[in-house]
Design a protein around this motif. Structure first.
Motif, PDB file in Angstrom:
ATOM      1  N   GLY A   1       0.815  -1.205   0.000  1.00 54.72           N
ATOM      2  CA  GLY A   1       0.000   0.000   0.000  1.00 54.72           C
ATOM      3  C   GLY A   1       0.848   1.255   0.000  1.00 54.72           C
ATOM      4  O   GLY A   1       0.564   2.218  -0.719  1.00 54.72           O
ATOM      5  N   TRP A   2       1.912   1.246   0.808  1.00 56.80           N
ATOM      6  CA  TRP A   2       2.832   2.388   0.864  1.00 56.80           C
ATOM      7  C   TRP A   2       3.457   2.630  -0.498  1.00 56.80           C
ATOM      8  O   TRP A   2       3.534   3.772  -0.970  1.00 56.80           O
ATOM      9  CB  TRP A   2       3.914   2.118   1.905  1.00 56.80           C
ATOM     10  N   ALA A   3       3.907   1.559  -1.149  1.00 59.08           N
ATOM     11  CA  ALA A   3       4.552   1.696  -2.451  1.00 59.08           C
ATOM     12  C   ALA A   3       3.566   2.152  -3.526  1.00 59.08           C
ATOM     13  O   ALA A   3       3.899   2.979  -4.383  1.00 59.08           O
ATOM     14  CB  ALA A   3       5.198   0.368  -2.845  1.00 59.08           C
ATOM     15  N   ALA A   4       2.335   1.626  -3.487  1.00 56.73           N
ATOM     16  CA  ALA A   4       1.333   1.990  -4.486  1.00 56.73           C
ATOM     17  C   ALA A   4       0.991   3.475  -4.411  1.00 56.73           C
ATOM     18  O   ALA A   4       0.794   4.139  -5.439  1.00 56.73           O
ATOM     19  CB  ALA A   4       0.078   1.140  -4.295  1.00 56.73           C
ATOM     20  N   GLU A   5       0.913   4.010  -3.198  1.00 60.53           N
ATOM     21  CA  GLU A   5       0.616   5.436  -3.037  1.00 60.53           C
ATOM     22  C   GLU A   5       1.687   6.311  -3.688  1.00 60.53           C
ATOM     23  O   GLU A   5       1.405   7.448  -4.079  1.00 60.53           O
ATOM     24  CB  GLU A   5       0.517   5.775  -1.549  1.00 60.53           C
ATOM     25  N   ARG A   6       2.894   5.792  -3.798  1.00 59.41           N
ATOM     26  CA  ARG A   6       4.017   6.560  -4.357  1.00 59.41           C
ATOM     27  C   ARG A   6       4.398   6.093  -5.755  1.00 59.41           C
ATOM     28  O   ARG A   6       5.418   6.511  -6.296  1.00 59.41           O
ATOM     29  CB  ARG A   6       5.219   6.440  -3.399  1.00 59.41           C
ATOM     30  N   HIS A   7       3.568   5.214  -6.320  1.00 58.49           N
ATOM     31  CA  HIS A   7       3.784   4.699  -7.674  1.00 58.49           C
ATOM     32  C   HIS A   7       5.159   4.050  -7.806  1.00 58.49           C
ATOM     33  O   HIS A   7       5.849   4.219  -8.818  1.00 58.49           O
ATOM     34  CB  HIS A   7       3.615   5.818  -8.708  1.00 58.49           C
ATOM     35  N   LEU A   8       5.524   3.283  -6.792  1.00 60.57           N
ATOM     36  CA  LEU A   8       6.800   2.566  -6.797  1.00 60.57           C
ATOM     37  C   LEU A   8       6.530   1.078  -6.965  1.00 60.57           C
ATOM     38  O   LEU A   8       5.926   0.444  -6.091  1.00 60.57           O
ATOM     39  CB  LEU A   8       7.552   2.794  -5.484  1.00 60.57           C
ATOM     40  N   PRO A   9       6.953   0.479  -8.072  1.00 60.12           N
ATOM     41  CA  PRO A   9       6.747  -0.958  -8.235  1.00 60.12           C
ATOM     42  C   PRO A   9       7.628  -1.755  -7.282  1.00 60.12           C
ATOM     43  O   PRO A   9       8.764  -1.371  -6.986  1.00 60.12           O
ATOM     44  CB  PRO A   9       7.147  -1.202  -9.691  1.00 60.12           C
ATOM     45  N   LEU A  10       7.101  -2.864  -6.789  1.00 59.63           N
ATOM     46  CA  LEU A  10       7.873  -3.785  -5.971  1.00 59.63           C
ATOM     47  C   LEU A  10       8.518  -4.816  -6.896  1.00 59.63           C
ATOM     48  O   LEU A  10       7.821  -5.491  -7.660  1.00 59.63           O
ATOM     49  CB  LEU A  10       6.980  -4.493  -4.953  1.00 59.63           C
ATOM     50  N   ILE A  11       9.824  -4.933  -6.811  1.00 59.95           N
ATOM     51  CA  ILE A  11      10.570  -5.868  -7.648  1.00 59.95           C
ATOM     52  C   ILE A  11      11.272  -6.869  -6.730  1.00 59.95           C
ATOM     53  O   ILE A  11      12.178  -6.503  -5.977  1.00 59.95           O
ATOM     54  CB  ILE A  11      11.617  -5.155  -8.525  1.00 59.95           C
ATOM     55  N   GLY A  12      10.837  -8.115  -6.759  1.00 64.70           N
ATOM     56  CA  GLY A  12      11.403  -9.118  -5.875  1.00 64.70           C
ATOM     57  C   GLY A  12      12.686  -9.721  -6.412  1.00 64.70           C
ATOM     58  O   GLY A  12      12.890  -9.786  -7.625  1.00 64.70           O
ATOM     59  N   LEU A  13      13.542 -10.146  -5.505  1.00 68.41           N
ATOM     60  CA  LEU A  13      14.745 -10.897  -5.860  1.00 68.41           C
ATOM     61  C   LEU A  13      14.630 -12.278  -5.216  1.00 68.41           C
ATOM     62  O   LEU A  13      14.694 -12.408  -3.993  1.00 68.41           O
ATOM     63  CB  LEU A  13      16.006 -10.185  -5.360  1.00 68.41           C
ATOM     64  N   ASP A  14      14.446 -13.297  -6.045  1.00 70.49           N
ATOM     65  CA  ASP A  14      14.236 -14.643  -5.513  1.00 70.49           C
ATOM     66  C   ASP A  14      14.323 -15.632  -6.669  1.00 70.49           C
ATOM     67  O   ASP A  14      14.336 -15.243  -7.846  1.00 70.49           O
ATOM     68  CB  ASP A  14      12.871 -14.740  -4.828  1.00 70.49           C
ATOM     69  N   THR A  15      14.373 -16.904  -6.322  1.00 69.73           N
ATOM     70  CA  THR A  15      14.325 -17.947  -7.336  1.00 69.73           C
ATOM     71  C   THR A  15      12.888 -18.407  -7.503  1.00 69.73           C
ATOM     72  O   THR A  15      11.984 -17.939  -6.811  1.00 69.73           O
ATOM     73  CB  THR A  15      15.214 -19.130  -6.924  1.00 69.73           C
ATOM     74  N   GLY A  16      12.649 -19.349  -8.432  1.00 72.52           N
ATOM     75  CA  GLY A  16      11.312 -19.895  -8.623  1.00 72.52           C
ATOM     76  C   GLY A  16      10.936 -19.942 -10.083  1.00 72.52           C
ATOM     77  O   GLY A  16      11.537 -19.253 -10.930  1.00 72.52           O
ATOM     78  N   PRO A  17       9.927 -20.708 -10.417  1.00 76.62           N
ATOM     79  CA  PRO A  17       9.532 -20.861 -11.822  1.00 76.62           C
ATOM     80  C   PRO A  17       9.015 -19.591 -12.474  1.00 76.62           C
ATOM     81  O   PRO A  17       9.051 -19.464 -13.702  1.00 76.62           O
ATOM     82  CB  PRO A  17       8.435 -21.942 -11.755  1.00 76.62           C
ATOM     83  N   ASP A  18       8.531 -18.655 -11.672  1.00 72.85           N
ATOM     84  CA  ASP A  18       8.006 -17.416 -12.241  1.00 72.85           C
ATOM     85  C   ASP A  18       9.071 -16.325 -12.331  1.00 72.85           C
ATOM     86  O   ASP A  18       8.801 -15.221 -12.826  1.00 72.85           O
ATOM     87  CB  ASP A  18       6.837 -16.903 -11.402  1.00 72.85           C
ATOM     88  N   ALA A  19      10.292 -16.605 -11.877  1.00 70.47           N
ATOM     89  CA  ALA A  19      11.343 -15.588 -11.869  1.00 70.47           C
ATOM     90  C   ALA A  19      11.980 -15.447 -13.246  1.00 70.47           C
ATOM     91  O   ALA A  19      12.129 -16.424 -13.984  1.00 70.47           O
ATOM     92  CB  ALA A  19      12.415 -15.950 -10.839  1.00 70.47           C
ATOM     93  N   VAL A  20      12.341 -14.215 -13.577  1.00 69.99           N
ATOM     94  CA  VAL A  20      13.049 -13.943 -14.832  1.00 69.99           C
ATOM     95  C   VAL A  20      14.460 -13.490 -14.482  1.00 69.99           C
ATOM     96  O   VAL A  20      14.705 -12.994 -13.377  1.00 69.99           O
ATOM     97  CB  VAL A  20      12.320 -12.874 -15.672  1.00 69.99           C
ATOM     98  N   PRO A  21      15.411 -13.650 -15.399  1.00 70.86           N
ATOM     99  CA  PRO A  21      16.796 -13.290 -15.063  1.00 70.86           C
ATOM    100  C   PRO A  21      16.961 -11.802 -14.765  1.00 70.86           C
ATOM    101  O   PRO A  21      16.500 -10.953 -15.522  1.00 70.86           O
ATOM    102  CB  PRO A  21      17.580 -13.691 -16.329  1.00 70.86           C
ATOM    103  N   LEU A  22      17.598 -11.508 -13.661  1.00 71.78           N
ATOM    104  CA  LEU A  22      17.912 -10.118 -13.329  1.00 71.78           C
ATOM    105  C   LEU A  22      18.723  -9.476 -14.441  1.00 71.78           C
ATOM    106  O   LEU A  22      18.533  -8.295 -14.760  1.00 71.78           O
ATOM    107  CB  LEU A  22      18.708 -10.089 -12.012  1.00 71.78           C
TER     108      LEU A  22
END
Length: 218
Positions: free
Chosen positions: A129-150
């Motif tokens: 919610g805090w990030a959305a109010e400031r139009h800041l996308p959340l970008i995760g760093l993690d492994t997993g099948p849905d992850a794309v290469p940094l």
């Protein structure tokens, strides 16, 4: 206190001693700390900040913060948070966000958190919610099948890089709040790298993209 930044492990001194010439020669500048001028400044700070108060250093850093934030989950008192904070200080990020437990192990931060803006969020929804109010996308760093290469992802200039808990990685709640999840390419046998190391790699990728990136000639 002014002089309790960590000293080198080998016992050698860093910084400078008392201001030469005594009080009569002290600079007439409110940025300078009288205690440091009198006793010396052994903190782990840049030479330009010698003898400055913490408040003066923070005010100067605020004039040139980078528009990237770092968030890390603190569900099990993660010892890596201090390392993440120290790296965030090196990049002069806009803010550090601790998600989950309010108290975190500051030892690894080496008091660098004093020069940053550290925020607390009780859960993933609050951070989102805090990030959305400031139009800041959340970008995760993690492994997993849905992850794309940094390495192939075009990191936004203004964003929040989100680091998961050491071991399990991002919680499902925080992972689902991320616009994208990025994986650091690895070639060894381990499933993932240390959370502190992941933050350093992610922030360095941001620096390369937004500070030193050279667009190819047409």
């Amino acid at each position: 206190m002014p002089g309790d930044d960590a000293a080198p492990d080998d016992g050698s001194e860093v910084g400078v001693g008392p201001w030469p010439g005594g009080p009569a020669s002290w600079p007439d500048d409110p940025r300078y700390d009288p205690v440091l001028l009198a006793e010396g400044d052994r903190r782990n700070v840049l030479d330009r900040y010698r003898y400055w108060t913490v408040e003066a250093i923070v005010a100067d850093l605020d004039t040139r913060r980078n528009p990237v934030h770092v968030a890390i989950e603190n569900l099990r008192h993660d010892l890596n948070i201090g390392s993440v904070v120290r790296t965030a200080n090196a990049v002069n990020v806009a803010g550090v966000h601790v998600v989950g437990r309010r108290r975190w192990n500051r030892r690894g931060a080496m008091v660098t958190d004093r020069y940053l803006h550290v925020h607390h969020h009780p859960d993933a929804a609050h951070l989102a919610g805090w990030a959305a109010e400031r139009h800041l996308p959340l970008i995760g760093l993690d492994t997993g099948p849905d992850a794309v290469p940094l390495e192939t992802y075009d990191l936004p200039r203004a964003c929040v890089l989100v680091i998961g808990q050491e071991g399990p990685g991002l919680s499902e709640e925080l992972r689902s709040a991320c616009e994208a999840v990025l994986a650091i390419t690895q070639f060894g046998s381990t499933r993932s790298i240390n959370a502190g190391a992941a933050a350093a790699v992610g922030l360095h990728a941001w620096v390369r993209r937004h500070v030193f990136h050279q667009r190819p000639s047409p």
